[in-house]
Motif scaffolding. Structure first.
Motif, mmCIF file in Angstrom:
data_model
loop_
_atom_site.group_PDB
_atom_site.id
_atom_site.type_symbol
_atom_site.label_atom_id
_atom_site.label_comp_id
_atom_site.label_asym_id
_atom_site.label_seq_id
_atom_site.Cartn_x
_atom_site.Cartn_y
_atom_site.Cartn_z
ATOM 1 N N LEU A 1 0.814 -1.204 0.000
ATOM 2 C CA LEU A 1 0.000 0.000 0.000
ATOM 3 C C LEU A 1 0.852 1.260 0.000
ATOM 4 C CD1 LEU A 1 -2.627 -1.056 2.696
ATOM 5 C CD2 LEU A 1 -2.991 -0.936 0.219
ATOM 6 N N ASP A 2 0.260 2.332 -0.508
ATOM 7 C CA ASP A 2 0.819 3.662 -0.362
ATOM 8 C C ASP A 2 0.969 3.946 1.138
ATOM 9 O OD1 ASP A 2 0.812 6.605 -0.058
ATOM 10 O OD2 ASP A 2 0.363 6.636 -2.200
ATOM 11 N N ASP A 3 2.060 4.584 1.540
ATOM 12 C CA ASP A 3 2.300 4.827 2.963
ATOM 13 C C ASP A 3 1.319 5.809 3.584
ATOM 14 O OD1 ASP A 3 4.353 3.033 2.984
ATOM 15 O OD2 ASP A 3 5.962 4.513 2.916
ATOM 16 N N SER A 4 0.497 6.470 2.761
ATOM 17 C CA SER A 4 -0.535 7.336 3.328
ATOM 18 C C SER A 4 -1.641 6.530 3.994
ATOM 19 C CB SER A 4 -1.122 8.249 2.254
ATOM 20 O OG SER A 4 -1.762 7.494 1.242
ATOM 21 N N VAL A 5 -1.720 5.219 3.697
ATOM 22 C CA VAL A 5 -2.607 4.325 4.455
ATOM 23 C C VAL A 5 -1.808 3.927 5.686
ATOM 24 C CG1 VAL A 5 -3.961 2.212 4.446
ATOM 25 C CG2 VAL A 5 -3.672 3.510 2.331
ATOM 26 N N SER A 6 -2.088 4.594 6.790
ATOM 27 C CA SER A 6 -1.220 4.511 7.964
ATOM 28 C C SER A 6 -1.652 3.381 8.893
ATOM 29 C CB SER A 6 -1.223 5.842 8.719
ATOM 30 O OG SER A 6 -0.226 5.870 9.688
ATOM 31 N N LEU B 1 13.633 10.379 17.272
ATOM 32 C CA LEU B 1 12.574 10.136 16.295
ATOM 33 C C LEU B 1 11.285 9.627 16.942
ATOM 34 C CD1 LEU B 1 14.734 8.344 13.579
ATOM 35 C CD2 LEU B 1 13.948 10.730 13.553
ATOM 36 N N THR B 2 11.323 9.346 18.241
ATOM 37 C CA THR B 2 10.139 8.812 18.920
ATOM 38 C C THR B 2 8.994 9.828 18.863
ATOM 39 O OG1 THR B 2 11.515 7.479 20.395
ATOM 40 C CG2 THR B 2 9.248 7.908 21.092
ATOM 41 N N GLY B 3 7.883 9.392 18.309
ATOM 42 C CA GLY B 3 6.727 10.271 18.162
ATOM 43 C C GLY B 3 6.787 11.188 16.962
ATOM 44 N N ASP B 4 7.892 11.141 16.210
ATOM 45 C CA ASP B 4 8.045 12.001 15.041
ATOM 46 C C ASP B 4 7.105 11.534 13.932
ATOM 47 O OD1 ASP B 4 9.290 14.112 13.631
ATOM 48 O OD2 ASP B 4 10.575 12.687 12.574
ATOM 49 N N LEU B 5 6.339 12.458 13.369
ATOM 50 C CA LEU B 5 5.395 12.116 12.310
ATOM 51 C C LEU B 5 6.048 12.315 10.943
ATOM 52 C CD1 LEU B 5 2.076 13.697 13.654
ATOM 53 C CD2 LEU B 5 2.958 11.376 13.977
ATOM 54 N N VAL B 6 5.853 11.343 10.067
ATOM 55 C CA VAL B 6 6.427 11.371 8.729
ATOM 56 C C VAL B 6 5.410 11.973 7.765
ATOM 57 C CG1 VAL B 6 7.357 9.972 6.843
ATOM 58 C CG2 VAL B 6 7.837 9.345 9.223
ATOM 59 N N ASP B 7 5.867 12.904 6.942
ATOM 60 C CA ASP B 7 4.994 13.475 5.907
ATOM 61 C C ASP B 7 4.866 12.444 4.781
ATOM 62 O OD1 ASP B 7 3.594 14.916 4.058
ATOM 63 O OD2 ASP B 7 5.128 16.453 3.745
ATOM 64 N N VAL B 8 3.690 11.831 4.686
ATOM 65 C CA VAL B 8 3.469 10.793 3.681
ATOM 66 C C VAL B 8 2.689 11.318 2.479
ATOM 67 C CG1 VAL B 8 3.579 8.918 5.359
ATOM 68 C CG2 VAL B 8 1.378 10.017 4.906
ATOM 69 N N THR B 9 2.470 12.619 2.418
ATOM 70 C CA THR B 9 1.693 13.200 1.328
ATOM 71 C C THR B 9 2.412 13.025 -0.001
ATOM 72 O OG1 THR B 9 0.886 14.882 2.874
ATOM 73 C CG2 THR B 9 0.529 15.282 0.520
ATOM 74 N N ALA B 10 1.738 12.365 -0.934
ATOM 75 C CA ALA B 10 2.281 12.149 -2.284
ATOM 76 C C ALA B 10 3.647 11.465 -2.247
ATOM 77 C CB ALA B 10 2.362 13.467 -3.044
ATOM 78 N N ARG B 11 3.870 10.671 -1.226
ATOM 79 C CA ARG B 11 5.126 9.920 -1.104
ATOM 80 C C ARG B 11 4.767 8.463 -0.798
ATOM 81 N NH1 ARG B 11 8.516 12.535 3.486
ATOM 82 N NH2 ARG B 11 10.201 11.224 2.653
ATOM 83 N N VAL C 1 3.887 7.540 12.320
ATOM 84 C CA VAL C 1 5.111 7.764 13.089
ATOM 85 C C VAL C 1 6.331 7.192 12.371
ATOM 86 C CG1 VAL C 1 3.973 7.876 15.332
ATOM 87 C CG2 VAL C 1 4.629 5.654 14.386
ATOM 88 N N HIS C 2 7.483 7.733 12.706
ATOM 89 C CA HIS C 2 8.735 7.244 12.140
ATOM 90 C C HIS C 2 9.018 5.853 12.710
ATOM 91 C CE1 HIS C 2 12.813 6.984 10.739
ATOM 92 N NE2 HIS C 2 12.797 8.221 10.260
#
Length: 363
Positions: A95-100, A229-239, A195-196
């Motif tokens: 899946l696309d990583d935007s499906v979290s 990186l704990t709790g760091d949110l990854v920008d998954v938009t269009a990635r 999350v990362h």
């Protein structure tokens, strides 16, 4: 230890009268997922945790001078072992990583001694499969089977709908967490925060024999490069492969250090064996470090090469020594479907999976 740990005895497990039927249903669901995805991709992937975000090699060092309650099984002998980790997401389709979804980390420890679990004879490896949450999403094998059966109907379909649902579920889950709650079901359906993966703590969720005792295990990030990186949110938009990218960047720059910790069972009522959805109280029985995993800086994903390594690797909670036998209905139900999945992949891809004796065997 503040409380006396429970001694392992076969009687602590209770086999449901319809367990064989439940396992047969899980096999059917795994088979359906495998046939669907292999047909669509022209290549067989795992029926669960199909998408890898990174594979990295390292060294696990078992601590010296552990107290007797912790010096059990493979942890009874101090020393170093080669190890390999696989970071993933729990869906059976790519899946696309935007499906979290929840993150997974599978740890394979090499060159271990001991009597082997059924089906793993001839191997010298010990696998622990972990997820970034302290308890399993379903209480027992039957509920696990029902959830999986529902998911098979959407495998590799409606990705646009999945993205939209994931975004909605994340909002609802965030609202729940803001008032002190959470929903394992929402997270499993796509409501997990993006999350990362390298900042997360990973838990076996289900119990295992720990030599003379019973325990859950967890892998805690401890090096500064990971803990920041704990709790760091990854920008998954269009990635679509954002997680693979951020894991690769961090692993190249820093590598990482984790501590493998053990939580001994001290109360079978409060820490049940057959209900995998119960979080064991870490105040009643804290996690204690028994080993350290060092992963040096390296390339965790190289397009066109790491896929071959991923195809050759297989992880199962039933690959290991009898001193770390998986316990409880969810674990018992995993054995047959995981074997089915690895055999299907090997046959479809023409690349039989096998357990490596050393890291040098990995492509």
């Amino acid at each position: 230890m503040s409380n006396t740990p429970v001694r392992y005895d076969p009687s602590i497990e209770t086999i449901a009268p319809d367990e064989a039927e439940t396992i047969a249903g899980l096999n059917e669901s795994f088979q359906e997922i495998l046939e669907t995805t292999s047909k669509d991709y022209g290549h067989a992937v795992r029926a669960v945790h199909a998408k890898a975000h990174g594979i990295a090699r390292g060294t696990l060092t078992i601590a010296a001078n552990l107290p007797p309650q912790l010096a059990q099984g493979i942890f009874a002998t101090p020393g170093t072992h080669e190890a390999v980790i696989r970071i993933s997401t729990n869906a059976g389709d790519i899946l696309d990583d935007s499906v979290s979804l929840p993150r997974g980390l599978a740890l394979k420890i090499l060159d271990v001694d001991g009597d082997r679990l059924p089906g793993s004879e001839g191997n010298a490896t010990q696998d622990f499969i972990m997820v970034n949450g302290p308890a399993f999403s379903a209480p027992d094998a039957k509920a696990f089977g029902k959830n999986l059966k529902l998911l098979t109907k959407t495998t590799d379909r409606f990705e646009g709908v999945k993205k939209a649902m994931s975004a909605t579920f994340r909002v609802v889950e965030s609202a729940l967490e803001a008032v002190g709650g959470e929903s394992a079901t929402l997270k499993t359906l796509g409501g997990a925060a993006p999350v990362h993966p390298l900042g997360e703590t990973y838990y076996t969720q289900t119990p295992f024999r720990y030599g003379d005792y019973v325990a859950k295990l967890a892998l805690f990030p401890v090096s500064p490069g990971l803990t920041r990186l704990t709790g760091d949110l990854v920008d998954v938009t269009a990635r679509p492969d954002a997680l693979r990218e951020v894991v690769r960047d961090e692993m190249i720059e820093h590598g990482g250090t984790w501590e493998l910790r053990v939580q001994l069972n001290t109360d079978l009522d409060a820490m049940p064996i057959e209900d995998a959805s119960v979080v064991w109280d870490d105040k009643a029985s804290p996690f204690v470090t028994v080993a350290t995993l060092e992963v040096p800086p390296q390339l965790s994903w190289e397009h066109g090469a790491t896929e071959r390594t991923d195809d050759a690797l297989v992880y199962s909670v039933w690959d290991g020594v009898t001193a770390h036998q998986p316990l409880g209905g969810v674990n018992r139900a995993r054995k047959s479907p995981y074997e089915l999945s690895s055999q299907f992949r090997g046959q479809f891809n023409g690349c039989p999976v096998h357990q490596p004796k050393s890291l040098s065997e990995l492509v």
